[in-house]
Scaffold this motif. Sequence first.
Motif, mmCIF file in Angstrom:
data_model
loop_
_atom_site.group_PDB
_atom_site.id
_atom_site.type_symbol
_atom_site.label_atom_id
_atom_site.label_comp_id
_atom_site.label_asym_id
_atom_site.label_seq_id
_atom_site.Cartn_x
_atom_site.Cartn_y
_atom_site.Cartn_z
ATOM 1 N N ALA A 231 -3.723 0.434 6.040
ATOM 2 C CA ALA A 231 -2.706 1.358 5.284
ATOM 3 C C ALA A 231 -3.425 1.540 4.138
ATOM 4 N N PHE A 232 -4.130 0.615 3.343
ATOM 5 C CA PHE A 232 -4.944 0.696 2.261
ATOM 6 C C PHE A 232 -6.133 1.529 2.179
ATOM 7 N N ASP A 233 -6.778 1.252 2.983
ATOM 8 C CA ASP A 233 -8.261 1.874 3.244
ATOM 9 C C ASP A 233 -8.013 3.506 3.566
ATOM 10 N N THR A 234 -7.078 3.629 4.470
ATOM 11 C CA THR A 234 -6.938 4.927 4.851
ATOM 12 C C THR A 234 -6.139 5.926 4.053
ATOM 13 N N MET A 235 -5.281 5.456 2.865
ATOM 14 C CA MET A 235 -4.839 6.373 1.977
ATOM 15 C C MET A 235 -5.621 7.226 1.323
ATOM 16 N N TYR A 236 -6.920 6.892 0.853
ATOM 17 C CA TYR A 236 -7.665 7.499 0.138
ATOM 18 C C TYR A 236 -8.221 8.909 0.574
ATOM 19 N N PRO A 237 -8.616 8.651 1.915
ATOM 20 C CA PRO A 237 -9.388 9.969 2.742
ATOM 21 C C PRO A 237 -8.243 10.820 3.102
ATOM 22 N N GLU A 238 -6.960 10.136 3.477
ATOM 23 C CA GLU A 238 -5.774 11.161 4.020
ATOM 24 C C GLU A 238 -5.356 12.004 2.777
ATOM 25 N N LEU A 239 -5.154 11.172 1.825
ATOM 26 C CA LEU A 239 -4.806 11.811 0.456
ATOM 27 C C LEU A 239 -5.797 13.012 0.026
ATOM 28 N N ALA A 240 -6.961 12.778 -0.061
ATOM 29 C CA ALA A 240 -7.988 13.695 -0.363
ATOM 30 C C ALA A 240 -8.050 14.842 0.360
ATOM 31 N N GLN A 241 -7.604 14.696 1.947
ATOM 32 C CA GLN A 241 -7.692 15.564 2.833
ATOM 33 C C GLN A 241 -6.371 16.604 2.660
ATOM 34 N N ARG A 242 -5.172 15.876 2.236
ATOM 35 C CA ARG A 242 -4.003 16.596 2.026
ATOM 36 C C ARG A 242 -4.024 17.454 0.855
ATOM 37 N N TYR A 243 -4.657 17.240 -0.269
ATOM 38 C CA TYR A 243 -4.716 17.781 -1.408
ATOM 39 C C TYR A 243 -6.160 18.570 -1.607
ATOM 40 N N GLY A 244 -6.974 18.486 -0.545
ATOM 41 C CA GLY A 244 -8.292 19.318 -0.629
ATOM 42 C C GLY A 244 -8.973 18.701 -1.899
ATOM 43 N N ALA A 245 -9.055 17.493 -2.304
ATOM 44 C CA ALA A 245 -9.748 16.932 -3.348
ATOM 45 C C ALA A 245 -11.189 16.446 -2.468
ATOM 46 N N VAL A 246 -12.172 16.598 -3.440
ATOM 47 C CA VAL A 246 -13.409 15.990 -3.135
ATOM 48 C C VAL A 246 -13.360 14.275 -3.020
ATOM 49 N N PHE A 247 -13.836 13.759 -2.101
ATOM 50 C CA PHE A 247 -13.598 12.503 -1.827
ATOM 51 C C PHE A 247 -15.145 11.957 -1.651
ATOM 52 N N PRO B 263 0.853 -1.343 -0.241
ATOM 53 C CA PRO B 263 0.148 -0.121 0.013
ATOM 54 C C PRO B 263 0.804 1.112 -0.045
ATOM 55 N N SER B 264 1.910 1.246 0.520
ATOM 56 C CA SER B 264 2.775 2.478 0.489
ATOM 57 C C SER B 264 3.262 2.778 -0.788
ATOM 58 N N MET B 265 3.418 1.872 -1.857
ATOM 59 C CA MET B 265 3.567 1.945 -3.288
ATOM 60 C C MET B 265 2.246 2.747 -3.915
ATOM 61 N N SER B 266 1.291 2.006 -3.372
ATOM 62 C CA SER B 266 0.075 2.748 -4.298
ATOM 63 C C SER B 266 -0.019 3.974 -3.750
ATOM 64 N N ARG B 267 -0.022 4.312 -2.464
ATOM 65 C CA ARG B 267 -0.343 5.677 -1.699
ATOM 66 C C ARG B 267 0.817 6.424 -2.531
ATOM 67 N N ALA B 268 2.207 6.301 -2.635
ATOM 68 C CA ALA B 268 3.002 7.036 -3.534
ATOM 69 C C ALA B 268 2.511 7.445 -4.915
ATOM 70 N N ASN B 269 1.967 6.390 -5.655
ATOM 71 C CA ASN B 269 1.564 6.764 -6.881
ATOM 72 C C ASN B 269 0.303 7.636 -6.892
ATOM 73 N N LEU B 270 -0.712 7.638 -6.097
ATOM 74 C CA LEU B 270 -1.744 8.417 -6.061
ATOM 75 C C LEU B 270 -1.163 9.698 -5.510
ATOM 76 N N ASP B 271 -0.392 9.940 -4.501
ATOM 77 C CA ASP B 271 0.196 11.088 -4.198
ATOM 78 C C ASP B 271 0.676 11.887 -5.443
ATOM 79 N N GLY B 272 1.338 11.098 -6.271
ATOM 80 C CA GLY B 272 2.118 11.848 -7.165
ATOM 81 C C GLY B 272 0.979 11.989 -8.514
#
Length: 224
Positions: free
Chosen positions: A155-171, A116-125
């Motif tokens: 790790a997987f489930d939380t990366m989506y809401p956390e990244l959305a919050q970080r970037y101010g994305a609609v979730f 999940p850390s790889m998936s998170r890094a890719n979504l972050d990018g």
Amino acid sequence: MLRKGLRFTYGAALSIRNGAMGLIVLATPLTAQEITVAALGDSLTQGYGLAVEDGFVPQMQAWLRDQGADVTVMNAGVSGDTTAGGLARVDWTLTPDVDAMIVALGGNDLLRGLDPSMSRANLDGILATAAEKDLPVLLVGMEAPGNYGPAFKEAFDTMYPELAQRYGAVFAPSWFEGLGLQEQSLAAAQDYMQADGIHPNAEGVSLIVEGLGPYVLELIERVE
């Protein structure tokens, strides 16, 4: 293409949240000029196994226009794509005519058991690329099955809401929210699925569009 194992992933993955949001009906058009939204995803976005007009992108575009929004949805879905694939093509997907982006990736990462850390890094990018171009994003989340273990799932489930919050994305918590199957069995979902038990049929896509549509309306309201 999302392979058969996704019956398990999208299955209890289809632990689809009810939270059905009502349709938003607008009396007047949302925009003075046409908006282009790129839908970056995998086979669910691409419309695998369906007639072109029954796929997610054409149905979402029609739904949005029925709400009074002058929107073109661009199909940037690739069957079998992972978050890494999405990251590799996001820059050239976001051409100057694109005003906003839907990101719906991660199912194939689960099928491959990727860290999940790889998936998170890719979504972050992906989100960082959109931010550099000052484009609003709708991030569509998903949940991992429990068979990967609690640490993986967390790790997987939380990366989506956390990244959305970080970037101010609609979730949007789940691609399948519109199916409204909260505590029902996977068998109940099969009425909305193709024979492979993985990909939605035309009726399923229609319900998915109704569930995600309000989030997309929120997304396009952010276009400047």
